[in-house]
Design a protein around this motif. Structure first.
Motif, PDB file in Angstrom:
ATOM      1  N   ALA A   1       0.866  -1.172   0.000  1.00 18.92           N
ATOM      2  CA  ALA A   1       0.000   0.000   0.000  1.00 18.92           C
ATOM      3  C   ALA A   1       0.900   1.218   0.000  1.00 18.92           C
ATOM      4  CB  ALA A   1      -0.872  -0.006   1.246  1.00 18.92           C
ATOM      5  N   TYR A   2       0.568   2.223  -0.819  1.00 23.15           N
ATOM      6  CA  TYR A   2       1.444   3.385  -0.862  1.00 23.15           C
ATOM      7  C   TYR A   2       0.644   4.628  -1.217  1.00 23.15           C
ATOM      8  CZ  TYR A   2       5.193   6.531  -2.043  1.00 23.15           C
ATOM      9  OH  TYR A   2       6.023   7.609  -2.073  1.00 23.15           O
ATOM     10  N   HIS A   3       0.794   5.652  -0.412  1.00 22.82           N
ATOM     11  CA  HIS A   3       0.219   6.952  -0.704  1.00 22.82           C
ATOM     12  C   HIS A   3       0.993   7.972   0.105  1.00 22.82           C
ATOM     13  CE1 HIS A   3      -2.217  10.118  -1.891  1.00 22.82           C
ATOM     14  NE2 HIS A   3      -3.282   9.911  -1.208  1.00 22.82           N
ATOM     15  N   SER A   4       1.664   8.912  -0.545  1.00 26.46           N
ATOM     16  CA  SER A   4       2.530   9.817   0.206  1.00 26.46           C
ATOM     17  C   SER A   4       2.189  11.295   0.055  1.00 26.46           C
ATOM     18  CB  SER A   4       3.985   9.614  -0.212  1.00 26.46           C
ATOM     19  OG  SER A   4       4.143   9.974  -1.564  1.00 26.46           O
ATOM     20  N   GLU A   5       1.357  11.648  -0.889  1.00 23.61           N
ATOM     21  CA  GLU A   5       1.042  13.053  -1.132  1.00 23.61           C
ATOM     22  C   GLU A   5      -0.183  13.483  -0.319  1.00 23.61           C
ATOM     23  OE1 GLU A   5       2.956  15.005  -3.064  1.00 23.61           O
ATOM     24  OE2 GLU A   5       4.243  13.266  -3.333  1.00 23.61           O
ATOM     25  N   TRP A   6      -0.233  14.779   0.016  1.00 24.16           N
ATOM     26  CA  TRP A   6      -1.421  15.331   0.666  1.00 24.16           C
ATOM     27  C   TRP A   6      -2.550  15.382  -0.351  1.00 24.16           C
ATOM     28  CZ3 TRP A   6      -2.224  16.235   5.674  1.00 24.16           C
ATOM     29  CH2 TRP A   6      -1.112  16.329   6.511  1.00 24.16           C
ATOM     30  N   THR A   7      -3.766  15.135   0.130  1.00 29.03           N
ATOM     31  CA  THR A   7      -4.941  15.213  -0.729  1.00 29.03           C
ATOM     32  C   THR A   7      -6.099  15.819   0.054  1.00 29.03           C
ATOM     33  OG1 THR A   7      -6.449  13.995  -2.187  1.00 29.03           O
ATOM     34  CG2 THR A   7      -5.723  12.865  -0.186  1.00 29.03           C
ATOM     35  N   ASP A   8      -7.073  16.368  -0.656  1.00 32.39           N
ATOM     36  CA  ASP A   8      -8.281  16.871   0.001  1.00 32.39           C
ATOM     37  C   ASP A   8      -9.475  15.957  -0.309  1.00 32.39           C
ATOM     38  OD1 ASP A   8      -8.535  17.494  -2.672  1.00 32.39           O
ATOM     39  OD2 ASP A   8      -9.273  19.524  -2.333  1.00 32.39           O
ATOM     40  N   LYS A   9      -9.177  14.727  -0.728  1.00 36.65           N
ATOM     41  CA  LYS A   9     -10.211  13.747  -1.057  1.00 36.65           C
ATOM     42  C   LYS A   9      -9.982  12.467  -0.253  1.00 36.65           C
ATOM     43  CE  LYS A   9     -10.609  15.352  -5.830  1.00 36.65           C
ATOM     44  NZ  LYS A   9     -10.074  16.660  -5.551  1.00 36.65           N
ATOM     45  N   ASN A  10     -11.011  11.636  -0.190  1.00 35.08           N
ATOM     46  CA  ASN A  10     -10.851  10.323   0.432  1.00 35.08           C
ATOM     47  C   ASN A  10      -9.809   9.524  -0.340  1.00 35.08           C
ATOM     48  OD1 ASN A  10     -12.916  11.009   2.179  1.00 35.08           O
ATOM     49  ND2 ASN A  10     -14.467   9.845   1.103  1.00 35.08           N
ATOM     50  N   ILE A  11      -9.147   8.602   0.340  1.00 38.57           N
ATOM     51  CA  ILE A  11      -8.134   7.759  -0.285  1.00 38.57           C
ATOM     52  C   ILE A  11      -8.685   6.343  -0.397  1.00 38.57           C
ATOM     53  CG2 ILE A  11      -5.810   6.796  -0.085  1.00 38.57           C
ATOM     54  CD1 ILE A  11      -5.089   9.299   1.594  1.00 38.57           C
ATOM     55  N   TRP A  12      -8.686   5.800  -1.603  1.00 44.90           N
ATOM     56  CA  TRP A  12      -9.131   4.428  -1.857  1.00 44.90           C
ATOM     57  C   TRP A  12      -7.911   3.531  -1.756  1.00 44.90           C
ATOM     58  CZ3 TRP A  12      -8.504   0.679  -5.802  1.00 44.90           C
ATOM     59  CH2 TRP A  12      -9.463  -0.327  -5.808  1.00 44.90           C
ATOM     60  N   ILE A  13      -7.992   2.507  -0.907  1.00 45.31           N
ATOM     61  CA  ILE A  13      -6.838   1.656  -0.638  1.00 45.31           C
ATOM     62  C   ILE A  13      -7.152   0.215  -1.028  1.00 45.31           C
ATOM     63  CG2 ILE A  13      -5.285   0.779   1.148  1.00 45.31           C
ATOM     64  CD1 ILE A  13      -6.198   3.292   2.801  1.00 45.31           C
ATOM     65  N   GLU A  14      -6.325  -0.342  -1.889  1.00 47.41           N
ATOM     66  CA  GLU A  14      -6.403  -1.751  -2.229  1.00 47.41           C
ATOM     67  C   GLU A  14      -5.059  -2.367  -1.850  1.00 47.41           C
ATOM     68  OE1 GLU A  14      -6.912  -2.756  -6.373  1.00 47.41           O
ATOM     69  OE2 GLU A  14      -8.001  -4.555  -5.785  1.00 47.41           O
ATOM     70  N   ILE A  15      -5.084  -3.402  -1.018  1.00 41.71           N
ATOM     71  CA  ILE A  15      -3.859  -4.012  -0.507  1.00 41.71           C
ATOM     72  C   ILE A  15      -3.646  -5.356  -1.194  1.00 41.71           C
ATOM     73  CG2 ILE A  15      -2.647  -4.841   1.532  1.00 41.71           C
ATOM     74  CD1 ILE A  15      -4.516  -2.993   3.188  1.00 41.71           C
ATOM     75  N   THR A  16      -2.434  -5.577  -1.690  1.00 44.53           N
ATOM     76  CA  THR A  16      -2.079  -6.855  -2.306  1.00 44.53           C
ATOM     77  C   THR A  16      -0.795  -7.362  -1.674  1.00 44.53           C
ATOM     78  OG1 THR A  16      -0.827  -5.761  -4.059  1.00 44.53           O
ATOM     79  CG2 THR A  16      -3.150  -6.235  -4.519  1.00 44.53           C
ATOM     80  N   SER A  17      -0.509  -8.631  -1.891  1.00 45.11           N
ATOM     81  CA  SER A  17       0.703  -9.208  -1.331  1.00 45.11           C
ATOM     82  C   SER A  17       1.299 -10.207  -2.301  1.00 45.11           C
ATOM     83  CB  SER A  17       0.392  -9.913  -0.012  1.00 45.11           C
ATOM     84  OG  SER A  17       1.552 -10.543   0.487  1.00 45.11           O
ATOM     85  N   GLY A  18       2.615 -10.258  -2.342  1.00 46.85           N
ATOM     86  CA  GLY A  18       3.299 -11.307  -3.079  1.00 46.85           C
ATOM     87  C   GLY A  18       3.307 -12.585  -2.256  1.00 46.85           C
ATOM     88  N   ASP A  19       3.785 -13.662  -2.841  1.00 49.11           N
ATOM     89  CA  ASP A  19       3.822 -14.965  -2.170  1.00 49.11           C
ATOM     90  C   ASP A  19       5.176 -15.621  -2.451  1.00 49.11           C
ATOM     91  OD1 ASP A  19       3.150 -17.300  -0.881  1.00 49.11           O
ATOM     92  OD2 ASP A  19       1.759 -17.993  -2.419  1.00 49.11           O
ATOM     93  N   PRO A  20       6.258 -15.094  -1.833  1.00 48.92           N
ATOM     94  CA  PRO A  20       7.604 -15.569  -2.187  1.00 48.92           C
ATOM     95  C   PRO A  20       7.856 -17.052  -1.906  1.00 48.92           C
ATOM     96  CG  PRO A  20       7.687 -14.197  -0.232  1.00 48.92           C
ATOM     97  CD  PRO A  20       6.282 -14.100  -0.784  1.00 48.92           C
TER      98      PRO A  20
END
Length: 85
Positions: free
Chosen positions: A2-21
């Protein structure tokens, strides 16, 4: 991840994924905010709307109960972005 680093004035939609090493298959993905002890199992995308800076922590557990390293990112929401004049 998950990655989001900038300021925003809107809601943030987050989708989380994972690798399987290790290729055991992912049992579940968990997340917590602001170093809370209680983690939540991730099932569906999240819409984040809390103003301010929130630390989001994410980890995956595979079917052999191996836990991934905790990944951190920061969600930054401000309702009124300041404009330079």
């Amino acid at each position: 991840s998950a990655y989001h680093s900038e300021w925003t004035d809107k809601n943030i939609w987050i989708e989380i994924t994972s690798g399987d090493p290790y290729q055991f298959g992912i049992k579940r993905i968990e997340y917590a905010t602001n170093d809370q002890e209680n983690w939540t199992t991730y099932n569906d995308p999240i819409t984040w709307s809390t103003e301010g800076v929130t630390k989001l922590q994410v980890s995956a557990i595979d079917n052999a109960d191996n836990m991934s390293q905790v990944e951190n990112t920061y969600l930054k929401i401000i309702l009124k972005l300041l404009m330079k004049r």
